[in-house]
Design a protein around this motif. Structure first.
Motif, short mmCIF file in Angstrom:
data_model
loop_
_atom_site.label_atom_id
_atom_site.label_comp_id
_atom_site.label_asym_id
_atom_site.label_seq_id
_atom_site.Cartn_x
_atom_site.Cartn_y
_atom_site.Cartn_z
N ARG A 1 35.80 2.79 87.72
CA ARG A 1 36.71 2.17 86.75
C ARG A 1 37.82 3.13 86.34
N LEU A 2 37.64 4.42 86.61
CA LEU A 2 38.56 5.44 86.11
C LEU A 2 39.65 5.82 87.09
N ASP A 3 39.70 5.18 88.25
CA ASP A 3 40.78 5.48 89.20
C ASP A 3 41.54 4.22 89.62
N LEU A 4 41.35 3.14 88.86
CA LEU A 4 41.95 1.86 89.23
C LEU A 4 43.33 1.72 88.60
N THR A 5 44.37 1.61 89.45
CA THR A 5 45.74 1.52 88.96
C THR A 5 46.08 0.08 88.58
N PHE A 6 47.24 -0.08 87.91
CA PHE A 6 47.71 -1.41 87.55
C PHE A 6 47.86 -2.31 88.77
N LEU A 7 48.12 -1.70 89.92
CA LEU A 7 48.32 -2.48 91.15
C LEU A 7 47.01 -2.85 91.83
#
Length: 222
Positions: A149-155
């Motif tokens: 969950r901590l590396d998920l970008t807006f894209l």
């Protein structure tokens, strides 16, 4: 909170006002240590990083840090009073040992401090060349582990490091502190390892953690 108390921040991106506010907050919270997970500057120099770290020296709270991908790689070797870079090395505080890896995996943006996944793994392996079985191991990494969950970008892209993830799966550190992906503020786990991205300090985000028999974390905002 009983144990080693630390204020954790990341991604200052050159905001000296935010640095001063974080230093005052660290003093107010009576922490033992400040942990900075990179992007101290915003494409700045090592001298700029020194200036940004100076407020913590003024309140006499020690700092351990790693550079981010927007910091100069030369920051690894710079001597800063009261602040210690732990990229590829380690720092002991009682029965807790902090190890670090700065920079980031290769990005599309050609930022100053990027490394291949192989180089990231080599850096991490160097930190644990001998046994640290009697210590609580805390990894300070600018890049979060991949596919959390901590590396998920807006894209919707996972922008973390596969080597950091592999290291966690193989070595099971007690705690991982990271940043880099500004929008992915939160707490996650990979098996027994707790992972924290406090969010960008330039926007007033930080975390308080206490590392004792148990690990306690609070995500906070100025």
């Amino acid at each position: 909170m009983n144990g080693l108390r630390a204020l954790v921040l990341t991604d200052l991106h050159g905001r000296i006002a935010a640095s001063r506010e974080m230093a005052y907050k660290a003093e107010e919270e009576h922490v033992d240590l400040v942990i900075l997970c990179g992007d101290i500057t915003h494409f700045g120099s090592a001298q700029t990083a020194k200036a940004l770290l100076s407020p913590f020296g003024e309140v006499r709270i020690p700092v351990v840090f790693v550079p981010g991908n927007c910091d100069p790689p030369s920051l690894v070797g710079v001597d800063i009073e009261g602040a210690e870079c732990i990229h590829g090395s380690r720092r002991f505080f009682g029965d807790v040992v902090f190890i670090g890896v700065g920079g980031s995996p290769v990005t599309p943006f050609s930022t100053p401090f990027e490394m291949s996944e192989e180089a990231i793994m080599e850096t991490l392996s160097r930190c644990l060349e001998d046994s640290l079985e009697s210590y609580r191991v805390v990894l300070v990494s600018h890049a979060p582990p991949k596919d959390t969950r901590l590396d998920l970008t807006f894209l919707g892209v996972h922008g973390g490091s596969s080597s950091v993830r592999r290291f966690i799966e193989e070595r099971s550190p007690s705690l991982v502190l990271c940043g880099h992906i500004h929008e992915a503020v939160g707490i996650d786990r990979i098996e027994a390892t707790l992972i924290v991205n406090p969010g960008p300090a330039r926007d007033g985000n930080y975390a308080l953690t206490c590392i004792g028999e148990e690990i306690e974390v609070e995500l906070k905002h100025l």
